[in-house]
Each structure stands twice: as C-alpha cells, then as structure tokens.
Design an enzyme around this catalytic site. Structure first.
Site, PDB file in Angstrom:
ATOM      1  N   GLU A 296      -8.506  -1.247   5.496  1.00 33.25           N
ATOM      2  CA  GLU A 296      -9.502  -1.616   4.493  1.00 33.25           C
ATOM      3  C   GLU A 296     -10.562  -2.547   5.095  1.00 33.25           C
ATOM      4  O   GLU A 296     -10.264  -3.406   5.911  1.00 33.25           O
ATOM      5  CB  GLU A 296      -8.797  -2.335   3.341  1.00 33.25           C
ATOM      6  CG  GLU A 296      -9.723  -2.817   2.235  1.00 33.25           C
ATOM      7  CD  GLU A 296      -8.998  -3.699   1.221  1.00 33.25           C
ATOM      8  OE1 GLU A 296      -9.504  -3.819   0.096  1.00 33.25           O
ATOM      9  OE2 GLU A 296      -7.947  -4.277   1.564  1.00 33.25           O
TER      10      GLU A 296
ATOM     11  N   LYS B  66     -10.821   1.701  -5.393  1.00 34.45           N
ATOM     12  CA  LYS B  66      -9.811   0.680  -5.654  1.00 34.45           C
ATOM     13  C   LYS B  66      -9.848   0.208  -7.107  1.00 34.45           C
ATOM     14  O   LYS B  66     -10.909  -0.093  -7.657  1.00 34.45           O
ATOM     15  CB  LYS B  66     -10.035  -0.501  -4.713  1.00 34.45           C
ATOM     16  CG  LYS B  66      -8.940  -1.558  -4.722  1.00 34.45           C
ATOM     17  CD  LYS B  66      -9.250  -2.624  -3.665  1.00 34.45           C
ATOM     18  CE  LYS B  66      -8.165  -3.690  -3.591  1.00 34.45           C
ATOM     19  NZ  LYS B  66      -8.507  -4.721  -2.570  1.00 34.45           N
TER      20      LYS B  66
ATOM     21  N   CYS C  69      -4.561  -1.760  -0.603  1.00 36.12           N
ATOM     22  CA  CYS C  69      -4.210  -3.182  -0.527  1.00 36.12           C
ATOM     23  C   CYS C  69      -3.535  -3.706  -1.800  1.00 36.12           C
ATOM     24  O   CYS C  69      -2.393  -3.377  -2.078  1.00 36.12           O
ATOM     25  CB  CYS C  69      -5.458  -3.987  -0.184  1.00 36.12           C
ATOM     26  SG  CYS C  69      -5.089  -5.613   0.553  1.00 36.12           S
TER      27      CYS C  69
END
Length: 566
Positions: A122, A217, A249
């Site tokens: 990321e 995300k 994440c």
C-alpha cells in the site's frame, strides 16, 4: 448480503485467455483441413514442386505440434496443485519515478521469474505524485495498448500495464486513484471543488496488462482520501484456477470486506498494507498470520518497508499450515520480493519454511502501543533462579478468562541486565483509536512489560537481552458470547516480531450452545518457549452487532436469541 462484485467476464466479453484457446482450436482446425486438402484424394502431391511439397508438409507438422503444445500449456495452469506467488516488501521514496523504477525492476528480476502473481504494498507508488484515473474492470481496458502515450491514464499506470504484459504475470498494485464525482450519480455527498473523489485503491493487471479488478479501501487509517458511497466487494479470477479477493491494510480488522468475502466462499486473498505495528497484539506479521489461520485461507500480504516509522511486515500464509514466507525488517527497510509455492485450497500440503531470527529493540523498530491501561491485568511474580506458576481467572466487567501459566527460570540472567516482565490481561470494549473506524474486541492474553507498571507494557526494550524464563505451560480458556459477526484467532509474538509456528500451539473452538463459544489456546504438549512477547486470544467482534447479552431483552429477541441475558 450484497452479491459479490466479481470481475469475471460478462456475456459480451471473452477473456484474453479464452480467446487464445479459441484461436488455437481454430488454427488447429485449419491445419487439419489444409492437410486433408493436399492429401492424395484431393490434390496429388506430385503436382507441387518437390521442394515446395516437402517444406509444406514440414510446415504443417510444425504448426500442429506448436498448437498442441499451446493447448497443453493453457490446461497446465489449472491442473497444477499450486501457484507461485511473490509478495514485495518495498521501501518507498518521495520520487514517483524512483518507486516506479523499483517496481519494474522487481517484476523483471530473476527472483520473480517463476511467479504467477506479484503483490505490491500500500501507498508505495504515487502517494507523493499525481493521481490517476483507473479503468473500470468491466471494460477490460489494457492501458499499455489503448493509451501508450499516457494521454488519459498516468504514465506509471501504463508502464505497469506493459510490465505485466511483458512479464506475463498478474500484478497487484496499490495507488491513489481519482474519479469524477459526476460518474457516481447515486452519491449525493458533497464533492471537492475540483469535482474529484480520491481513493486508496488496489488495481490488478492480468498477464496481458488488462485491468481486471479494482478495489477501493473501505476503512481508512487517517489518510486524506474518500470512501466509496457503498463498500466494495471485489474479486478476480485467474488462468491458474484461483479466485482472489482483496482488501487493504486497516480493512483486516473489520467484517466488510475481508471477513465477508471469506463467508462468501473466497479462499485466497491479496493484501497490500502499510501497517503501523502496535504492541502487544497488532504487529504486522502477527495479525496477518492470525487472520489467515483463523479463516483457514491463503493470504498474500505485501508490506511497506520503513521500520523507522513502524512499517514492515510481509508474508505468504497457508491458513492452518502457517507461514510459507514471512519477514519483519528492522533497522533499514528494503526492496525485495519473497516467493513461495502456494497450495491451492483443495489438497493442501505442508511446505518448507525459511525464517531468519533477528531480535527487535526500540532502536531497530519504531512501534506503537495499545491502550493497556484500560485492561484488567496482573503481573507474574517472576523471581530470578526460581520456577513458578499462575492459575488465575481475570474478569473485565462480566467477561472472564482463565489463565494457566508455568515457567522455568533460566540460569543466564545477569544482575545488571534489563529483562522483560510479564502480565496477564483482559479487555472487553471498543479499541481506543481517535478519528478512526473502531472495532469491538474481547481479548485475553499474556504480554511483556519493561517495568512493574502497566504503563511500562507494550514496549520494546532499548537493548538486546536474553530471556529470564522459558514458559513450559501456557493455556487460556474463554467462554465467548455468540454474535452475528466475529472472529477469534491465536495472537502470538516473539522478540523477532514473528509469531509462533502453528506446530507449537494447540487451538480448539466449539459452540456448546447458540449463545456461546468455548475457545482453548495452549502451547503444544512438550513445547517450551522463551523470547516471548505475546500469547493471546484476539476476539474481534467488529461492530458488536447482535451479541448475546448486549442490549435489551427485546433487542436480543430480535436478533434471534430465545433466552435473552439481561
């Protein structure tokens, strides 16, 4: 539940691989037809010049062999019991050109040559550079071919599309994406003055450089980006017979999309991350390994690599069989690819591991700390030169954990050295994260401290040290309340910032009633462990919706509980 937003071919599109197979069949048919046409019954070979006839037959034979080999290669991808994956631990710079050059070098490196799929971390590409539009995967656009001059898509997207095509690999990248607000008519939220939304997005290229999947995300970790109007569930199919889901994440701590995709049958995941490790429960490889183990899925995790700010942690995990490769860099970061053969979900087998030990200190890794002062805890009374044990039930409110611990003193303790002390602790509540999405946890564990106070816990010691004890028995037993959405996983950490191997512990989980779950987590029989930082059960209840015993009797009845607990 919402249906999967799969990026499989629709009725109006034939994938490149399928086109190749059809073309191969077509050419093979033509070759057979040509061969029949020049057979004696149709066209006497004697009317052709001698050399032409000889060369023509040679050409047909070579063409037939080549086509058959092509068909065999296409079929072999799906027949293999494994695929070869690479995850990249990548140290970013402030220069987009330098990051892009590093990506391309890794894709074409010797270490990456055997891979079918490569995952990059990321926020290590264009976080400090220009944003880009990203094609809708449904349109099956190949930036390398459709926009070679980068007139619509930024040059780095085109370059990586070409790199995937030239290397013939699936490539997963994470980038900062822009999209016109007007393109999402149902989203009536205020838009920025430039008319753009900016997303933290994964982009997947297939072996030909086509954008076949995109994921934006859901759970942002303070980054100045937009969230989508509705959460996305994204998957993509591959020519080696595996369907991947993906998330990014901080998403790993929430039900949507990560756990929701597991519940919908996805068994393999790509996971770019820039994880900021936190002691004692949430360091990078620790959470990656635990999530893969608890869900019994394959996880390809690629981490940003800058230990000076707390970033590192990559690995390839095979569910209940544990890590195939894992790394937690200390000191300086790196740009490296870690490769493993990943058994497909059916017919799993144990693979060899490759781990190097490096003890972490506060000078080699900048690590965050959990709010342990909110825990109910008790210190282990460890005395130098003496063995000891503890059997204790700790409660936080109405939630309780049973600890059984035994240890043996090591004789190498020096009087002037610093050593970790240990506490057992329990917490039932919301994680204390300001200005972030929060999840509800019920945790029970043993963890290290650098002093006698709870304020000294969740920290690395500044210098290398030898352990003062080795644990000969560790067992945690918990009765958890049932909930609509939850995940329990073994949460362990050694002083090299890597978890225990799966063969070192025992995990049992059962549901004796509709209202409860019983979990037992223990060191394996005859196992001993020193260098331990954490040994815990992490109970993630996400948003704590429809948890037995939470809310009024009417609310629990509405959730389906026949005998509400008040």
């Amino acid at each position: 539940m919402r249906p999967l937003n799969r990026t499989s071919p629709d009725r109006n599109y034939i994938s490149h691989d399928f086109q190749q197979i059809r073309l191969t069949h077509l050419l093979l048919g033509i070759a057979i037809k040509l061969k029949s046409l020049v057979s004696p019954s149709h066209l006497p070979i004697s009317i052709l010049p001698k050399n032409m006839a000889k060369n023509y037959w040679f050409f047909l034979q070579c063409l037939t062999i080549w086509l058959m080999l092509g068909l065999s290669q296409q079929a072999s991808f799906s027949r293999k019991e494994y695929y070869t994956a690479g995850v990249v631990e990548f140290r970013p710079s402030n220069l987009l050109s330098d990051n892009l050059d590093g990506y391309v070098k890794i894709i074409h490196s010797k270490n990456a040559s055997s891979t079918d799929i490569i995952v990059f971390p990321e926020s290590t590409l264009n976080d400090m550079g220009p944003t880009t539009f990203v094609p809708n995967p449904e349109d099956r656009i190949n930036p390398c071919l459709s926009d070679p001059n980068g007139s619509h898509f930024e040059h780095y997207l085109v370059t990586l599309s070409c790199a995937a095509r030239n290397a013939s690999k699936y490539i997963v990248i994470n980038l900062t994406e822009k999209q016109k607000c007007q393109d999402v008519h149902e989203d009536t939220r205020p838009c920025a003055v430039d008319g753009l939304n900016v997303f933290n997005s994964n982009v997947v290229f297939d072996r030909q450089g086509v954008v076949v999947s995109r994921y934006r995300k859901v759970h942002l970790y303070g980054e100045p980006k937009n969230s989508t109007y509705l959460p996305e569930l994204s998957t993509f199919e591959t020519d080696f017979g595996v369907t991947f889901g993906h998330f990014i994440c901080f998403d790993i701590l929430f039900y949507t999309p990560a756990h929701q995709l597991v519940d919908q049958g996805v068994t393999d995941f790509v996971y770019p991350a820039m994880w900021f490790s936190q002691l004692p429960f949430l360091t990078a490889v620790q959470i990656q390994s635990g999530w893969s183990y608890a869900n019994d899925v394959n996880l390809l995790a690629a981490g940003a690599s800058d230990p000076t700010v707390g970033n590192s942690g990559s690995g390839i995990y095979q569910g209940r069989s544990g890590a195939l490769r894992s790394v937690m860099r200390q000191g300086s970061g790196e740009r490296a690819i870690y490769v493993a053969r990943v058994p497909k979900y059916k017919g799993k087998r144990r693979m060899k591991r490759n781990l190097n030990r490096q003890v972490a200190t506060s000078s080699s890794f900048n690590i965050k700390r959990d709010y342990l002062e909110n825990f109910t805890s008790e210190e282990l009374q460890i005395e130098a030169g003496k063995n000891g044990n503890l059997s204790k039930i700790l409660c936080h409110g109405g939630f309780c954990c049973h600890f059984d611990v035994a240890w043996r003193s090591l004789e190498n303790a020096a009087g002037n050295s610093s050593y970790y002390s240990y506490r057992v602790g329990i917490f039932d509540g919301w994680r204390n994260q300001k200005r972030l999405d929060v999840n509800y946890i019920r945790n029970c564990g043993l963890f290290t401290c650098s002093g006698d106070s709870i304020d000294d816990c969740g920290q690395l010691l500044p210098d290398l040290q030898k352990p003062v004890v080795t644990f000969t028995h560790l067992e945690i037993r918990v009765t958890y309340p049932h909930s609509r959405e939850f995940l329990f996983f073994p949460d362990t950490l050694l002083d090299n910032l890597l978890p225990l191997e799966t063969k070192q512990f025992e995990w049992a989980q059962q549901q004796p009633s509709e209202e409860s779950h019983q979990v037992r987590f223990a060191l394996g029989e005859s196992q001993e462990v020193s260098h331990l930082l954490t040994f815990a059960i992490y109970g993630n209840y996400y948003y704590n919706d429809c948890t037995f015993g939470v809310g009024t009797a009417e609310e629990q009845l509405a959730c389906g509980y026949k005998n509400p607990k008040i």
